[in-house]
Design a protein around this motif. Sequence first.
Motif, PDB file in Angstrom:
ATOM      1  N   PRO A  33       0.718  -1.092   0.033  1.00 24.44           N
ATOM      2  CA  PRO A  33      -0.096   0.099  -0.289  1.00 24.44           C
ATOM      3  C   PRO A  33       0.801   1.487   0.087  1.00 24.44           C
ATOM      4  N   ASP A  34       0.257   2.396  -0.514  1.00 22.32           N
ATOM      5  CA  ASP A  34       0.842   3.722  -0.178  1.00 22.32           C
ATOM      6  C   ASP A  34       0.600   4.360   1.094  1.00 22.32           C
ATOM      7  N   GLY A  35       1.537   3.989   2.016  1.00 23.61           N
ATOM      8  CA  GLY A  35       1.162   4.872   3.506  1.00 23.61           C
ATOM      9  C   GLY A  35       0.810   6.088   3.285  1.00 23.61           C
ATOM     10  N   LEU A  36       1.263   7.032   2.630  1.00 21.70           N
ATOM     11  CA  LEU A  36       1.179   8.454   2.460  1.00 21.70           C
ATOM     12  C   LEU A  36      -0.195   8.823   1.895  1.00 21.70           C
ATOM     13  N   THR A  37      -0.711   7.969   1.093  1.00 18.12           N
ATOM     14  CA  THR A  37      -2.087   8.188   0.740  1.00 18.12           C
ATOM     15  C   THR A  37      -2.867   7.695   1.643  1.00 18.12           C
ATOM     16  N   ILE A  38      -2.635   6.671   2.462  1.00 18.18           N
ATOM     17  CA  ILE A  38      -3.618   6.235   3.480  1.00 18.18           C
ATOM     18  C   ILE A  38      -3.581   7.382   4.529  1.00 18.18           C
ATOM     19  N   ARG A  39      -2.455   7.737   5.015  1.00 19.78           N
ATOM     20  CA  ARG A  39      -2.505   8.689   5.941  1.00 19.78           C
ATOM     21  C   ARG A  39      -3.385  10.009   5.777  1.00 19.78           C
ATOM     22  N   ARG A  40      -3.036  10.400   4.390  1.00 19.69           N
ATOM     23  CA  ARG A  40      -3.641  11.622   3.947  1.00 19.69           C
ATOM     24  C   ARG A  40      -5.243  11.510   3.992  1.00 19.69           C
ATOM     25  N   LEU A  41      -5.825  10.350   3.664  1.00 22.57           N
ATOM     26  CA  LEU A  41      -7.086  10.227   3.718  1.00 22.57           C
ATOM     27  C   LEU A  41      -7.775   9.943   4.940  1.00 22.57           C
ATOM     28  N   ARG A  42      -7.022   9.338   5.595  1.00 25.94           N
ATOM     29  CA  ARG A  42      -7.285   9.032   7.055  1.00 25.94           C
ATOM     30  C   ARG A  42      -7.440  10.476   7.707  1.00 25.94           C
ATOM     31  N   ARG A  43      -6.505  11.197   7.827  1.00 20.77           N
ATOM     32  CA  ARG A  43      -6.489  12.558   8.238  1.00 20.77           C
ATOM     33  C   ARG A  43      -7.431  13.423   7.897  1.00 20.77           C
ATOM     34  N   GLY A  44      -7.536  13.376   6.321  1.00 24.12           N
ATOM     35  CA  GLY A  44      -8.733  13.941   5.680  1.00 24.12           C
ATOM     36  C   GLY A  44     -10.377  13.790   6.473  1.00 24.12           C
ATOM     37  N   LEU A  45     -10.425  12.872   6.972  1.00 22.23           N
ATOM     38  CA  LEU A  45     -11.695  12.228   7.595  1.00 22.23           C
ATOM     39  C   LEU A  45     -11.837  12.520   9.022  1.00 22.23           C
ATOM     40  N   GLY A  46     -10.450  13.063   9.410  1.00 22.66           N
ATOM     41  CA  GLY A  46     -10.555  13.611  10.943  1.00 22.66           C
ATOM     42  C   GLY A  46     -10.345  12.624  11.903  1.00 22.66           C
ATOM     43  N   LEU A  47      -9.668  11.259  11.427  1.00 18.97           N
ATOM     44  CA  LEU A  47      -9.603  10.024  12.165  1.00 18.97           C
ATOM     45  C   LEU A  47      -8.111   9.814  12.705  1.00 18.97           C
TER      46      LEU A  47
END
Length: 94
Positions: A18-32
């Motif tokens: 997986p692309d960890g940076l993409t996952i982190r960006r999407l997670r933070r975008g959801l405020g989680l």
Amino acid sequence: MPRGERPQPFDDDALVRPDGLTIRRLRRGLGLSRAGLSQHIERRSLESTGRAETVSRNVLQHVEEANERVPYATLCLIALGLDCNPVELLAPVL
């Protein structure tokens, strides 16, 4: 693919990167937080399949920080929690 040969079904146990940076960006975008995403995955899994499955905070940390390889089924759970297609979470092949 040779003529007449059928495509093989994808193996949920196959390891993917997986692309960890993409996952982190999407997670933070959801405020989680990672713990929040883990709980969100569990809720979404229960709603969609009737089974409560989740991904631990430790696995999420390793994925985000080290692009650690995980089974495709785990990537699908992360995508469910982030409301995206699992393919969007794959690291580019260089």
